[in-house]
Scaffold this motif. Structure first.
Motif, PDB file in Angstrom:
ATOM      1  N   VAL A 193       0.801  -1.221   0.000  1.00  0.00           N
ATOM      2  CA  VAL A 193       0.000   0.000   0.000  1.00  0.00           C
ATOM      3  C   VAL A 193       0.837   1.276   0.000  1.00  0.00           C
ATOM      4  O   VAL A 193       0.294   2.374   0.029  1.00  0.00           O
ATOM      5  CB  VAL A 193      -0.967   0.045   1.218  1.00  0.00           C
ATOM      6  N   ALA A 194       2.162   1.144  -0.023  1.00  0.00           N
ATOM      7  CA  ALA A 194       3.031   2.320   0.068  1.00  0.00           C
ATOM      8  C   ALA A 194       2.831   3.237  -1.133  1.00  0.00           C
ATOM      9  O   ALA A 194       2.655   2.778  -2.256  1.00  0.00           O
ATOM     10  CB  ALA A 194       4.489   1.876   0.140  1.00  0.00           C
ATOM     11  N   THR A 195       2.852   4.530  -0.866  1.00  0.00           N
ATOM     12  CA  THR A 195       2.763   5.488  -1.964  1.00  0.00           C
ATOM     13  C   THR A 195       4.160   6.016  -2.273  1.00  0.00           C
ATOM     14  O   THR A 195       5.041   6.003  -1.421  1.00  0.00           O
ATOM     15  CB  THR A 195       1.862   6.687  -1.595  1.00  0.00           C
ATOM     16  N   SER A 196       4.351   6.466  -3.504  1.00  0.00           N
ATOM     17  CA  SER A 196       5.652   7.022  -3.868  1.00  0.00           C
ATOM     18  C   SER A 196       5.473   7.965  -5.042  1.00  0.00           C
ATOM     19  O   SER A 196       4.434   7.959  -5.707  1.00  0.00           O
ATOM     20  CB  SER A 196       6.621   5.895  -4.257  1.00  0.00           C
ATOM     21  N   LYS A 197       6.497   8.776  -5.278  1.00  0.00           N
ATOM     22  CA  LYS A 197       6.485   9.675  -6.442  1.00  0.00           C
ATOM     23  C   LYS A 197       7.472   9.149  -7.469  1.00  0.00           C
ATOM     24  O   LYS A 197       8.542   8.646  -7.091  1.00  0.00           O
ATOM     25  CB  LYS A 197       6.969  11.063  -6.012  1.00  0.00           C
ATOM     26  N   ILE A 198       7.110   9.296  -8.711  1.00  0.00           N
ATOM     27  CA  ILE A 198       8.052   8.949  -9.764  1.00  0.00           C
ATOM     28  C   ILE A 198       8.146  10.129 -10.726  1.00  0.00           C
ATOM     29  O   ILE A 198       7.304  11.029 -10.687  1.00  0.00           O
ATOM     30  CB  ILE A 198       7.604   7.688 -10.535  1.00  0.00           C
ATOM     31  N   GLU A 199       9.155  10.113 -11.578  1.00  0.00           N
ATOM     32  CA  GLU A 199       9.280  11.209 -12.555  1.00  0.00           C
ATOM     33  C   GLU A 199       8.413  10.902 -13.767  1.00  0.00           C
ATOM     34  O   GLU A 199       8.329   9.761 -14.203  1.00  0.00           O
ATOM     35  CB  GLU A 199      10.747  11.360 -12.969  1.00  0.00           C
ATOM     36  N   HIS A 200       7.754  11.933 -14.278  1.00  0.00           N
ATOM     37  CA  HIS A 200       6.894  11.754 -15.438  1.00  0.00           C
ATOM     38  C   HIS A 200       7.557  12.262 -16.704  1.00  0.00           C
ATOM     39  O   HIS A 200       8.444  13.103 -16.661  1.00  0.00           O
ATOM     40  CB  HIS A 200       5.561  12.505 -15.234  1.00  0.00           C
ATOM     41  N   ASP A 217      -9.936   7.837 -21.871  1.00  0.00           N
ATOM     42  CA  ASP A 217      -9.768   8.258 -20.469  1.00  0.00           C
ATOM     43  C   ASP A 217     -10.429   7.242 -19.551  1.00  0.00           C
ATOM     44  O   ASP A 217     -11.069   6.305 -20.018  1.00  0.00           O
ATOM     45  CB  ASP A 217     -10.345   9.654 -20.245  1.00  0.00           C
ATOM     46  N   GLY A 218     -10.243   7.429 -18.260  1.00  0.00           N
ATOM     47  CA  GLY A 218     -10.825   6.505 -17.288  1.00  0.00           C
ATOM     48  C   GLY A 218     -10.658   7.060 -15.889  1.00  0.00           C
ATOM     49  O   GLY A 218     -10.234   8.207 -15.720  1.00  0.00           O
ATOM     50  N   GLU A 219     -10.987   6.224 -14.893  1.00  0.00           N
ATOM     51  CA  GLU A 219     -10.848   6.659 -13.500  1.00  0.00           C
ATOM     52  C   GLU A 219      -9.374   6.713 -13.130  1.00  0.00           C
ATOM     53  O   GLU A 219      -8.588   5.891 -13.575  1.00  0.00           O
ATOM     54  CB  GLU A 219     -11.529   5.652 -12.575  1.00  0.00           C
ATOM     55  N   SER A 220      -9.007   7.679 -12.290  1.00  0.00           N
ATOM     56  CA  SER A 220      -7.624   7.774 -11.813  1.00  0.00           C
ATOM     57  C   SER A 220      -7.480   7.051 -10.486  1.00  0.00           C
ATOM     58  O   SER A 220      -8.394   7.079  -9.668  1.00  0.00           O
ATOM     59  CB  SER A 220      -7.235   9.239 -11.601  1.00  0.00           C
ATOM     60  N   ALA A 221      -6.338   6.434 -10.271  1.00  0.00           N
ATOM     61  CA  ALA A 221      -6.073   5.807  -8.982  1.00  0.00           C
ATOM     62  C   ALA A 221      -4.578   5.603  -8.823  1.00  0.00           C
ATOM     63  O   ALA A 221      -3.836   5.588  -9.801  1.00  0.00           O
ATOM     64  CB  ALA A 221      -6.783   4.465  -8.888  1.00  0.00           C
ATOM     65  N   ASP A 222      -4.169   5.474  -7.566  1.00  0.00           N
ATOM     66  CA  ASP A 222      -2.784   5.090  -7.316  1.00  0.00           C
ATOM     67  C   ASP A 222      -2.778   3.573  -7.177  1.00  0.00           C
ATOM     68  O   ASP A 222      -3.306   3.026  -6.221  1.00  0.00           O
ATOM     69  CB  ASP A 222      -2.280   5.746  -6.031  1.00  0.00           C
ATOM     70  N   LEU A 223      -2.224   2.905  -8.148  1.00  0.00           N
ATOM     71  CA  LEU A 223      -2.243   1.433  -8.168  1.00  0.00           C
ATOM     72  C   LEU A 223      -0.838   0.848  -8.177  1.00  0.00           C
ATOM     73  O   LEU A 223      -0.653  -0.353  -8.228  1.00  0.00           O
ATOM     74  CB  LEU A 223      -2.948   0.951  -9.445  1.00  0.00           C
ATOM     75  N   ARG A 224       0.135   1.737  -8.137  1.00  0.00           N
ATOM     76  CA  ARG A 224       1.508   1.337  -8.413  1.00  0.00           C
ATOM     77  C   ARG A 224       2.200   0.754  -7.188  1.00  0.00           C
ATOM     78  O   ARG A 224       2.108   1.287  -6.088  1.00  0.00           O
ATOM     79  CB  ARG A 224       2.250   2.591  -8.869  1.00  0.00           C
ATOM     80  N   LEU A 225       2.900  -0.333  -7.406  1.00  0.00           N
ATOM     81  CA  LEU A 225       3.764  -0.899  -6.379  1.00  0.00           C
ATOM     82  C   LEU A 225       5.004  -0.010  -6.295  1.00  0.00           C
ATOM     83  O   LEU A 225       5.671   0.220  -7.310  1.00  0.00           O
ATOM     84  CB  LEU A 225       4.151  -2.311  -6.807  1.00  0.00           C
ATOM     85  N   ALA A 226       5.277   0.508  -5.105  1.00  0.00           N
ATOM     86  CA  ALA A 226       6.447   1.383  -4.957  1.00  0.00           C
ATOM     87  C   ALA A 226       7.725   0.579  -5.159  1.00  0.00           C
ATOM     88  O   ALA A 226       7.755  -0.633  -4.943  1.00  0.00           O
ATOM     89  CB  ALA A 226       6.446   2.029  -3.574  1.00  0.00           C
ATOM     90  N   GLY A 239      14.115   3.437  -4.568  1.00  0.00           N
ATOM     91  CA  GLY A 239      14.581   4.515  -5.432  1.00  0.00           C
ATOM     92  C   GLY A 239      13.492   5.479  -5.869  1.00  0.00           C
ATOM     93  O   GLY A 239      13.782   6.568  -6.351  1.00  0.00           O
ATOM     94  N   ASP A 240      12.205   5.085  -5.700  1.00  0.00           N
ATOM     95  CA  ASP A 240      11.129   6.059  -5.902  1.00  0.00           C
ATOM     96  C   ASP A 240      11.276   7.144  -4.839  1.00  0.00           C
ATOM     97  O   ASP A 240      12.051   7.006  -3.900  1.00  0.00           O
ATOM     98  CB  ASP A 240       9.752   5.390  -5.727  1.00  0.00           C
ATOM     99  N   PHE A 241      10.466   8.203  -4.976  1.00  0.00           N
ATOM    100  CA  PHE A 241      10.618   9.304  -4.023  1.00  0.00           C
ATOM    101  C   PHE A 241       9.433   9.391  -3.083  1.00  0.00           C
ATOM    102  O   PHE A 241       8.309   9.063  -3.437  1.00  0.00           O
ATOM    103  CB  PHE A 241      10.820  10.617  -4.788  1.00  0.00           C
ATOM    104  N   CYS A 242       9.740   9.845  -1.874  1.00  0.00           N
ATOM    105  CA  CYS A 242       8.741   9.932  -0.812  1.00  0.00           C
ATOM    106  C   CYS A 242       7.691  10.973  -1.173  1.00  0.00           C
ATOM    107  O   CYS A 242       8.025  12.084  -1.604  1.00  0.00           O
ATOM    108  CB  CYS A 242       9.441  10.311   0.490  1.00  0.00           C
ATOM    109  N   THR A 243       6.426  10.640  -0.981  1.00  0.00           N
ATOM    110  CA  THR A 243       5.359  11.592  -1.306  1.00  0.00           C
ATOM    111  C   THR A 243       5.289  12.715  -0.279  1.00  0.00           C
ATOM    112  O   THR A 243       4.651  13.721  -0.519  1.00  0.00           O
ATOM    113  CB  THR A 243       3.979  10.891  -1.342  1.00  0.00           C
ATOM    114  N   HIS A 244       5.941  12.529   0.865  1.00  0.00           N
ATOM    115  CA  HIS A 244       5.888  13.564   1.907  1.00  0.00           C
ATOM    116  C   HIS A 244       7.078  14.508   1.857  1.00  0.00           C
ATOM    117  O   HIS A 244       6.945  15.679   2.134  1.00  0.00           O
ATOM    118  CB  HIS A 244       5.816  12.913   3.292  1.00  0.00           C
ATOM    119  N   CYS A 245       8.261  13.972   1.525  1.00  0.00           N
ATOM    120  CA  CYS A 245       9.448  14.845   1.602  1.00  0.00           C
ATOM    121  C   CYS A 245      10.359  14.714   0.390  1.00  0.00           C
ATOM    122  O   CYS A 245      11.447  15.294   0.380  1.00  0.00           O
ATOM    123  CB  CYS A 245      10.220  14.556   2.879  1.00  0.00           C
ATOM    124  N   ASP A 246       9.964  13.956  -0.616  1.00  0.00           N
ATOM    125  CA  ASP A 246      10.729  13.845  -1.867  1.00  0.00           C
ATOM    126  C   ASP A 246      12.061  13.110  -1.756  1.00  0.00           C
ATOM    127  O   ASP A 246      12.785  12.999  -2.744  1.00  0.00           O
ATOM    128  CB  ASP A 246      10.990  15.232  -2.492  1.00  0.00           C
TER     129      ASP A 246
END
Length: 577
Positions: free
Chosen positions: A235-242, A378-387, A390-397
């Motif tokens: 369930v971990a969230t993360s940021k990636i570069e787009h 198009d479709g519904e948006s969701a966070d479905l990605r397995l972190a 090396g991904d970045f923290c959604t709280h502090c990058d």
RNA sequence: CGGGGUGUAGCUCAGCCCGGUUUAGAGUGCUUGGUUCGGGACCAAGAGGUCGAGAGUUCGAAUCUCUCCACCCCGACCA
């Protein structure tokens, strides 16, 4: 206890079947003996440790006002059919018929029985809140037991259930249990993390897991060392570069026999993150398709998907269903030009609007370049990605890392899932019938033992924290022929018990080295060694297992007041990781 | 459930590929006697195995073939 007549079958060789540290050491130190896959006998030394753990758990549960009771392990299957979980838990339940032909099962957990108890005895808001708990055997026919006591088919769990009239009261109980768990794991000498978790088959809203970090663990957790963010990988969230937004036209390209992302990217000479992955499921019971889109180099977390679907059931689609939906073979599926029009589309955040990707063309042996969300589909948006590491923290990058861990505790806000399905209700102040709001809180007792060893051992054996050591002290007389040594050792041993100290005496006819090795292997915190030197000098040698430090302590003082002569007995640091 | 591996003395394993000099072995543990006594002591004698089970091939099977069983590891799954 006297080692000469104590069932402690130690072994020198590393047992072949054991891979993990805890499993090896529990076998070597004579704590456990496997009967069959996933079921172990607990031998006297191991059983003492388990009972100590249970007692710590009991003390902390009692301290928050939780009431101990004891439920049967034998359940009528009807109860599970009533709650609707008979099918969900089907694979792991031990089921059989009694002599009358009635279907029974061995309880894999106890929400159903507790809810049944609640509906029998709780009728009014005046009866609430309550919290009930038990320390009980659970049976789960796990497909793959592993790691010694890490995953077994018969295990002991402390399971507690809170019954509340409001979400606020549930929150309060949740926090009380959270604190009790923190106390329990601290007292049992574990290093642990509290991580955000997935509720899984338990249902309910919030849940957190207590995790012991060790490579032996079967869960992965995501850690941010900068801001302290922690979560179960699922369930971990993360940021990636787009990628940059671009406006490029769609164009079909031939990709003969290239089904996988790897093959397609390789064939077209592009990186995997330029592609888009289409994962197809069927929604149950509607039997309509669900298309999940995610960037080609990433993986879908099924736990996150479950959350996005709000518990709506689904299953993987069969190849012929995929073909019917898309018009193409699996491997060439994409969001544009689907044959069926009733496809629900959920898109991971890794596919932003305006960024072109290469996707399947819904035409055998073709993919489409430039497929752009917002423009072409198009479709519904969701966070479905397995972190990923090396991904970045959604709280502090800051960059994230992953770590393996053992789950030793899990706390849930269940809500009304069971009270509604099983009709556990009460009348509130306004004479309105309401479902009881429930929480549930579990701890794996054996896993604490295994975890404590995983976290605390060296090449010589186990290093028990004082709090759960099977014995606190071992008296080791050397040279069997020397009667003086022997009688002093016996006296000290007796005085220890008189003073309330749990002591072992190694009264076996064995060489000194043999006894030292065993004492280290057992992990008894304090060793009192008596040899010829002790008799001559009047000082016994006291060795602390954890630090290896040896100190001379006069035999006289040991006999006068063992508690005073052995300050290590009260040393809190010996129970800390 | 998919993949990989193991099964020979209480324990750890060798022998198997290439069938017969192996009367099935080693180390460790166990029994008896003696010596030793501060980091898994030494000497001597001894007990201990339907080689996971069944079927087959063969003059002959621990060894080759087939079926089954058990257990371990990786993955999938999993309060």
């Amino acid at each position: 206890m006297r080692l000469s007549h104590y069932l402690v079958p130690t072994i020198k060789e590393i047992p072949a079947e054991a891979e993990s540290i805890s499993h090896r050491l529990m076998l070597r130190a004579g704590l456990i003996k496997q009967l069959t896959s996933g079921a172990f006998s607990y031998l006297p030394l191991g059983w003492r440790v388990l009972r100590k753990i249970e007692n710590i758990v009991r003390e902390e549960m009692d301290a928050i006002g939780s009431q101990e009771l004891y439920l049967p392990a034998l359940h009528p299957l009807d109860l599970w059919i009533e709650s609707g979980r008979a099918s969900v838990m089907d694979e792991i339940m031990f089921k059989f018929q009694d002599h009358k032909g009635r279907w029974m099962c061995l309880g894999p957990t106890h929400e159903e029985v507790i809810t049944d108890l609640a509906r029998s005895f709780v009728h009014s808001y005046r009866d609430l809140p309550q919290q009930w708990y038990q320390i009980q055997i659970k049976f789960r026919d796990e497909v793959r037991p592993r790691g010694g006591l890490i995953r077994i088919r018969q295990f002991t769990m402390k399971d507690a259930y809170s019954l509340s009239t409001s979400q606020e009261d549930l929150n309060e109980w949740y926090l009380k249990n959270r604190q009790a768990y923190t106390n329990i794991f601290t007292r049992t000498g574990l290093r642990f993390y509290i991580v955000g978790a997935h509720s899984g088959a338990m249902g309910g809203s919030g849940s957190e897991e207590f995790m012991i970090p060790t490579p032996t663990g079967e869960d992965s957790i995501v850690v941010c060392d900068t801001c302290g963010y922690l979560a179960n990988l699922e369930v971990a969230t993360s940021k990636i570069e787009h990628h940059e937004k671009m406006d490029v036209p769609m164009e079909n390209v031939s990709t003969p026999d290239r089904h996988t992302i790897e093959e397609v990217a390789g064939y077209l000479g592009v990186p995997e993150f330029d592609t888009m992955k289409s994962v197809i499921y069927m929604l149950v019971p509607e039997e309509t398709p669900l298309l999940v889109l995610i960037r080609g180099d990433l993986e879908v977390s099924e736990a996150k998907l479950e959350i996005a679907l709000k518990g709506h059931e689904y299953r993987p689609a069969h190849p012929d269903e995929i073909k019917e939906m898309s018009g193409a073979e699996p491997g060439f599926i994409g969001p544009v030009g689907l044959k069926r029009k009733d496809v629900r589309i959920i898109i991971d955040d890794s596919i932003p609007e305006g960024v072109p990707f290469i996707s399947g063309a819904n035409k055998d042996n073709f993919h489409t370049k430039g497929v752009t969300r917002g423009r072409d589909y198009d479709g519904e948006s969701a966070d479905l990605r397995l972190a990923c590491e090396g991904d970045f923290c959604t709280h502090c990058d800051a960059p994230l890392r992953t770590e393996r861990a053992i789950e030793v505790g899990h706390i849930f806000k269940l809500g009304t899932k069971y009270s509604e399905s099983m009709g556990a209700t009460y009348l509130d102040e306004n004479n309105l019938e309401k479902p009881i709001i429930m929480g549930c809180y579990g701890i794996g007792i054996e896993r604490i033992m295994a975890g404590a060893i995983e976290v605390n051992s060296d090449e010589n054996g186990i290093i028990w924290p004082m709090s759960i050591a099977p014995f606190q002290v071992i008296v080791i007389p050397l040279d069997k022929r020397n009667e003086q040594i022997w009688s002093k050792a016996e006296e000290i041993y007796r005085r220890l018990w008189e003073s309330g100290v749990e002591a072992l005496i190694d009264d076996r006819e064995a060489s000194p080295g043999f006894k030292f090795k065993d004492a280290d292997l057992f992990g008894i915190p304090i060793h009192i060694i008596l040899g010829k030197r002790a008799i001559e000098s009047g000082n016994a040698e006291v060795k602390v297992r954890k630090t290896g430090v040896r100190t001379d302590v006069s035999i006289e003082s040991l006999l006068a007041d063992p508690l005073k002569a052995l300050p290590w007995l009260g040393d809190e640091t010996l129970s800390r990781p």
